[in-house]
Motif scaffolding. Structure first.
Motif, PDB file in Angstrom:
ATOM      1  N   UNK A   1       9.183 -48.925 122.951  1.00  0.00           N
ATOM      2  CA  UNK A   1       8.944 -50.348 122.730  1.00  0.00           C
ATOM      3  C   UNK A   1       7.509 -50.820 122.882  1.00  0.00           C
ATOM      4  N   UNK A   2       6.579 -49.895 123.016  1.00  0.00           N
ATOM      5  CA  UNK A   2       5.174 -50.288 123.166  1.00  0.00           C
ATOM      6  C   UNK A   2       4.524 -50.591 121.829  1.00  0.00           C
ATOM      7  N   UNK A   3       5.105 -50.084 120.790  1.00  0.00           N
ATOM      8  CA  UNK A   3       4.543 -50.248 119.449  1.00  0.00           C
ATOM      9  C   UNK A   3       5.669 -50.597 118.484  1.00  0.00           C
ATOM     10  N   UNK A   4       5.335 -51.428 117.506  1.00  0.00           N
ATOM     11  CA  UNK A   4       6.295 -51.731 116.451  1.00  0.00           C
ATOM     12  C   UNK A   4       5.711 -51.339 115.103  1.00  0.00           C
ATOM     13  N   UNK A   5       6.593 -51.002 114.201  1.00  0.00           N
ATOM     14  CA  UNK A   5       6.160 -50.718 112.831  1.00  0.00           C
ATOM     15  C   UNK A   5       6.414 -51.939 111.962  1.00  0.00           C
ATOM     16  N   UNK A   6       5.433 -52.288 111.157  1.00  0.00           N
ATOM     17  CA  UNK A   6       5.633 -53.347 110.185  1.00  0.00           C
ATOM     18  C   UNK A   6       5.980 -52.693 108.864  1.00  0.00           C
ATOM     19  N   UNK A   7       7.249 -52.714 108.553  1.00  0.00           N
ATOM     20  CA  UNK A   7       7.780 -51.877 107.477  1.00  0.00           C
ATOM     21  C   UNK A   7       7.155 -52.182 106.128  1.00  0.00           C
ATOM     22  N   UNK A   8       6.978 -53.447 105.840  1.00  0.00           N
ATOM     23  CA  UNK A   8       6.498 -53.801 104.501  1.00  0.00           C
ATOM     24  C   UNK A   8       5.012 -53.497 104.326  1.00  0.00           C
ATOM     25  N   UNK A   9       4.352 -53.094 105.382  1.00  0.00           N
ATOM     26  CA  UNK A   9       2.930 -52.792 105.302  1.00  0.00           C
ATOM     27  C   UNK A   9       2.615 -51.353 105.692  1.00  0.00           C
ATOM     28  N   UNK A  10       3.632 -50.609 106.069  1.00  0.00           N
ATOM     29  CA  UNK A  10       3.409 -49.259 106.598  1.00  0.00           C
ATOM     30  C   UNK A  10       2.308 -49.260 107.649  1.00  0.00           C
ATOM     31  N   UNK A  11       2.407 -50.203 108.565  1.00  0.00           N
ATOM     32  CA  UNK A  11       1.379 -50.227 109.596  1.00  0.00           C
ATOM     33  C   UNK A  11       2.005 -50.497 110.954  1.00  0.00           C
ATOM     34  N   UNK A  12       1.184 -50.324 111.967  1.00  0.00           N
ATOM     35  CA  UNK A  12       1.702 -50.277 113.330  1.00  0.00           C
ATOM     36  C   UNK A  12       0.909 -51.222 114.216  1.00  0.00           C
ATOM     37  N   UNK A  13       1.596 -51.832 115.171  1.00  0.00           N
ATOM     38  CA  UNK A  13       0.979 -52.839 116.020  1.00  0.00           C
ATOM     39  C   UNK A  13       1.481 -52.660 117.451  1.00  0.00           C
ATOM     40  N   UNK A  14       0.579 -52.860 118.412  1.00  0.00           N
ATOM     41  CA  UNK A  14       0.994 -52.792 119.807  1.00  0.00           C
ATOM     42  C   UNK A  14       1.824 -54.019 120.141  1.00  0.00           C
TER      43      UNK A  14
END
Lengths: 142, 142
Positions: A57-70
Motif C-alpha cells: 500500500x505504499x505505492x499505487x498504480x495509475x492504470x490509465x497512465x501506466x505510472x506509479x505514485x507514492x
DNA sequence: TAAAAAATGTTATAATATAACATATCAAAT
DNA sequence: ATTTGATATGTTATATTATAACATTTTTTA
C-alpha cells in the motif's frame, strides 16, 4: 508481521524514495533511469520493487497512465482500492480521500447484482493551481 | 455530421462486429488474430479502428486490463466517462449505468478544489452468475 | 471534379511488462 | 549457531502493448 511494520529492502526503499520525492507519477522506465546510480540496473528490479510496494500500500498504480505514485497517506495499507484526481493540464495527480466511496460503490454495484470488492477510480479534470492560472493568464501554458 | 450517424469503414466495422459478438473484453492482439480472415493484417489497423470506435463511443477501453469492449448502450456517444463492473472470477465485464455518477464525482472533486471533467471507474468483485455458482457448487471453478 | 480530410497498408520500432533460472539474503525455529 | 523455508536479487531473454513514419488510397465537401 503486520504489513505496515514491514521493513523495506534496498531496492524497494530506493524506488519508494524516488516516488516520494517526485511531484508527479513516474513511469517504470523513468524510475529505472533515475535509480541507475543507486544500483538498479534492470526493469525487473523496478517492477519487483513496485509490486511489493503496491502490495503493502505504499505505492499505487495509475492504470490509465501506466505510472506509479507514492501513497499520500501515512501508514496506508490499502493495496486494494484507489481514487485519483488527475489534472489534464499539468498531469499532477492527487488522491481523493473519501472514506465513503467503497460503501457508495458497493451500493451501486448491488443494484446490478454485483458484489463489490474493490475499485479503481480515475477522475480527470483541472486542478486548483491550473484553474487559477487559467483565469489569471487567460490561457493554458503548456 | 453527428457522431452517432457516422458511417463506419470496413476495418472499423470488422473490429466492432467482433467486439459485439464477444462475451468478454478483448485485447488488441486478440482482435488482430481474430480478424486476419477479414483482411486486417497489422496491429496499427486494429489500433486505428479502436481509436475511432472509442472516439465515437462505440467501444470503451478497460485500462487496468488493456482490453476493449463494445458499448452496451444504443447510440452511445459518450467517449468520455466509463464505469465498469469487472468480475474477478470469470473476467466478464458489464457497464455500470448510473446517470448520477458524474454529478456525484463532480461534487466530490469540488471539495478538493478540482474541476471534474470525466472519469474512469473500474469496480472489481463477483458478478451475479459467479456469486450463484459459488454458493451452489461450494467452490469457484477456474 | 478539384481540394481537403480521413483512412489504409506497410515496415519498423518504441514502450511496457514478464518468464526463467541461478544465487543470495533474511527470519524463524529448532 | 544452524538448518530451513520464504523472500529478494541479478541477469538474460522475451513477451505484450502501442506508436512513428511515410507513401498511397478513399471519401467527403465545396
Amino acid at each position: 508481521m503486520a504489513l505496515s511494520a514491514e521493513k523495506l529492502t534496498n531496492n524497494q526503499q530506493t524506488v519508494l524514495d524516488l516516488l516520494e520525492k517526485s511531484k508527479e507519477p513516474l513511469k517504470a522506465y523513468a524510475i529505472l533511469y533515475d535509480t541507475q546510480k543507486k544500483g538498479i540496473k534492470a526493469p525487473l528490479q523496478v517492477y519487483r520493487a513496485l509490486d511489493k510496494l503496491i502490495e503493502i500500500g505504499k505505492v499505487h498504480k495509475i492504470e490509465s497512465r501506466n505510472s506509479y505514485i507514492a501513497c499520500e497517506h501515512k501508514n496506508c495499507n490499502s493495496s486494494t482500492s484507489t481514487s485519483f484526481l488527475i489534472c489534464e493540464t499539468c498531469d499532477q495527480v492527487s488522491e481523493l480521500t473519501q472514506k465513503n466511496l467503497p460503501s457508495y460503490f458497493a451500493k451501486q454495484s448491488e443494484q446490478a447484482d454485483f458484489k463489490y470488492a474493490k475499485h479503481n477510480l480515475e477522475i480527470y479534470g483541472v486542478c486548483k493551481d491550473c484553474s487559477k492560472s487559467l483565469v489569471v493568464g487567460g490561457k493554458i501554458d503548456h
